[in-house]
Design a protein around this motif. Structure first.
Motif, short mmCIF file in Angstrom:
data_model
loop_
_atom_site.label_atom_id
_atom_site.label_comp_id
_atom_site.label_asym_id
_atom_site.label_seq_id
_atom_site.Cartn_x
_atom_site.Cartn_y
_atom_site.Cartn_z
N ALA A 103 9.53 13.50 13.80
CA ALA A 103 10.31 13.54 15.10
C ALA A 103 10.64 12.27 15.72
CB ALA A 103 9.61 14.25 16.25
N GLU A 104 11.62 12.22 16.58
CA GLU A 104 11.91 10.93 17.21
C GLU A 104 10.89 10.37 17.79
OE1 GLU A 104 14.82 9.75 20.99
OE2 GLU A 104 15.74 11.13 19.27
N GLY A 105 10.68 8.99 17.72
CA GLY A 105 9.46 8.36 18.32
C GLY A 105 8.17 8.33 17.57
N GLN A 106 8.40 8.92 16.25
CA GLN A 106 6.80 9.06 15.49
C GLN A 106 7.33 8.30 14.20
OE1 GLN A 106 6.42 13.23 14.89
NE2 GLN A 106 4.94 13.35 16.13
N ALA A 135 9.51 -0.04 19.79
CA ALA A 135 10.35 -1.14 20.13
C ALA A 135 9.52 -2.39 19.28
CB ALA A 135 10.18 -1.56 21.54
N ALA A 136 8.21 -2.25 19.06
CA ALA A 136 7.56 -3.33 18.37
C ALA A 136 7.89 -3.35 17.04
CB ALA A 136 5.85 -3.28 18.66
N ILE A 137 7.96 -2.35 16.43
CA ILE A 137 8.20 -1.98 14.95
C ILE A 137 9.77 -2.40 14.60
CG2 ILE A 137 8.53 -0.18 13.15
CD1 ILE A 137 6.28 1.44 14.50
N THR A 138 10.57 -2.14 15.36
CA THR A 138 11.96 -2.55 15.12
C THR A 138 12.38 -3.91 15.76
OG1 THR A 138 12.74 -1.31 17.09
CG2 THR A 138 12.53 -0.08 15.08
N ALA A 139 11.58 -4.59 16.38
CA ALA A 139 12.03 -5.77 17.01
C ALA A 139 12.39 -6.86 16.20
CB ALA A 139 10.66 -6.38 17.62
N TRP A 140 12.22 -6.82 14.75
CA TRP A 140 12.70 -7.59 14.11
C TRP A 140 14.21 -7.71 13.77
CZ3 TRP A 140 15.78 -5.78 10.18
CH2 TRP A 140 15.77 -4.38 9.81
N ARG A 141 14.89 -6.65 14.23
CA ARG A 141 16.46 -6.41 14.35
C ARG A 141 16.85 -7.66 15.37
NH1 ARG A 141 18.63 -1.06 15.70
NH2 ARG A 141 16.56 -0.82 16.97
N ASP A 186 0.71 -1.24 0.04
CA ASP A 186 -0.06 0.29 0.10
C ASP A 186 0.78 1.37 -0.06
OD1 ASP A 186 -2.23 -1.37 -0.01
OD2 ASP A 186 -2.07 -1.80 2.27
N GLY A 187 2.15 1.21 0.33
CA GLY A 187 2.89 2.48 0.40
C GLY A 187 4.12 2.12 0.96
N VAL A 188 4.57 3.23 1.82
CA VAL A 188 5.72 3.34 2.56
C VAL A 188 5.47 4.04 4.02
CG1 VAL A 188 7.99 4.43 2.65
CG2 VAL A 188 7.17 3.50 0.75
N ARG A 189 6.28 3.43 4.99
CA ARG A 189 6.16 3.80 6.57
C ARG A 189 7.60 4.32 6.80
NH1 ARG A 189 3.95 0.85 11.83
NH2 ARG A 189 5.56 -0.77 11.21
N THR A 190 7.76 5.67 7.47
CA THR A 190 9.27 5.74 7.76
C THR A 190 8.95 6.00 9.39
OG1 THR A 190 9.91 7.17 5.91
CG2 THR A 190 10.94 7.71 8.06
N THR A 191 10.01 5.37 10.17
CA THR A 191 9.80 5.58 11.63
C THR A 191 11.13 5.87 12.12
OG1 THR A 191 8.07 3.72 11.84
CG2 THR A 191 9.51 4.23 13.86
N VAL A 192 11.20 7.14 12.99
CA VAL A 192 12.21 7.52 13.34
C VAL A 192 12.66 7.09 14.85
CG1 VAL A 192 13.34 9.85 13.81
CG2 VAL A 192 11.71 9.75 12.14
N THR A 193 14.03 6.75 14.96
CA THR A 193 14.31 6.15 16.38
C THR A 193 15.24 7.01 17.21
OG1 THR A 193 16.07 4.77 15.38
CG2 THR A 193 14.04 3.58 15.72
N GLU A 194 15.92 8.03 16.12
CA GLU A 194 16.57 8.90 16.91
C GLU A 194 16.77 10.32 16.14
OE1 GLU A 194 20.53 7.84 19.04
OE2 GLU A 194 21.47 9.03 17.31
#
Length: 318
Positions: A217-220, A239-245, A189-197
């Motif tokens: 912003a960070e956390g969004q 934490a959930a979005i990046t847990a795959w790492r 459906d598209g693209v999601r950008t998530t900022v961790t820092e």
């Protein structure tokens, strides 16, 4: 008490799946034949559900020893092999599973593998399962094209020796680092950008020529569509979005259809839902990226569903 419309449809879809699976497993005895005929003729809803289930079963080309034997006898014939290859490719593209641009990528990960890439400028890209990206560094820009999948980036910052912006291109948009750590995900459906820092500037360019821009912003997280439409940034469960790492998949009350789409990134044999009413069932849990079969078992128990695996080609949940 009578079933609600949705419950009735779920029940009929489940019964249809069971009949198709039984028919695919071999000939029915006389009593089973009679029971099947009675069920099928009981309602037009039964017949419609059976046709849908049969179509899915047929598309997977399973349950037929004769077809498999014929395929083996002709597998060495170049024309047949070519047609089979085109069929598989077409099926993959139709589901968003095969992205043609992967063939031109600089880096790819196969299904089930997570890989870290160390880039020439000192930046790092952690690539999720079945991800592809190309590196297009120039004298004025550090550009990465995310062709398929998900990747998390730790960016070498601007300084005395590095003046070039760091940009991730995906579909109709770009994500430009204003800090050092963020993640970009592609889906059908598209693209999601998530900022961790720190922060990231996301810019989209729809077909109408207008440009949309937002600072995340960070956390969004922010999503944009394949048409370039841009949503408003929202607080994100980082934490959930990046847990795959760290080899985990985390879901918190998410639609089953989205959970299945995510699980499918980690194994070759596809997981498919039989029955439209299942798509919006909600799932919560933490699963291992390396044990997708275990995840399927846990989800089916959680939702009181059933599943069947077919000839190594697919797992059907019904």
């Amino acid at each position: 008490m009578t079933d609600s419309t949705d419950d009735q449809q779920d029940r009929i879809d489940t019964e249809a799946a069971e009949w198709v699976i039984r028919l695919g497993g071999g000939k029915l005895n006389p009593e089973e034949k009679q029971a099947f005929a009675t069920w099928r003729s009981a309602s037009p809803l039964h017949e419609a559900a059976f046709q849908r289930a049969s179509s899915l079963w047929s598309d997977l080309d399973v349950g037929s020893r004769e077809k498999k034997a014929r395929h083996r006898r002709t597998a060495t014939h170049v024309t047949t092999a070519g047609i089979a290859g085109l069929f598989v490719l077409g099926l993959g593209i139709g589901t968003g599973w095969v992205e043609p641009g992967r063939w031109l990528a600089d880096y790819t990960t196969p299904v089930g593998e997570i890989h870290t890439v160390h880039l020439a400028d000192g930046s790092t890209a952690v690539m999720d399962s079945h991800t592809a990206l190309s590196v297009r560094y120039t004298a004025s820009e550090r550009r990465i094209v995310l062709i398929d999948g998900d990747a998390w980036f730790r960016v070498a910052p601007l300084g005395a020796t590095e003046h070039r912006p760091f940009v991730i291109e995906a579909v109709r948009g770009t994500s430009t680092a204003l800090g050092t750590q963020f993640m970009v995900e592609r889906d059908p459906d598209g693209v999601r950008t998530t900022v961790t820092e720190h922060s990231v500037r996301v810019v989209t360019r729809p077909p109408d020529g207008l440009t949309h821009s937002v600072v995340v912003a960070e956390g969004q997280s922010v999503r944009y569509g394949r048409d370039g439409s841009l949503d408003t940034p929202q607080a994100a469960p980082i934490a959930a979005i990046t847990a795959w790492r760290s080899g985990q998949l985390v879901f918190d009350n998410e639609p089953l259809s989205e959970v299945i789409a995510r699980l499918n990134r980690y194994r070759q044999a596809r997981i498919m839902l039989m029955g439209a009413r299942l798509r919006d069932r909600r799932v919560s849990g933490v699963f291992s990226c390396s044990d997708i079969d275990g995840a399927v078992s846990s989800i089916t128990r959680q939702l009181a569903l059933r599943s069947v695996s077919v000839a190594g080609l697919a797992t059907i949940i019904y």
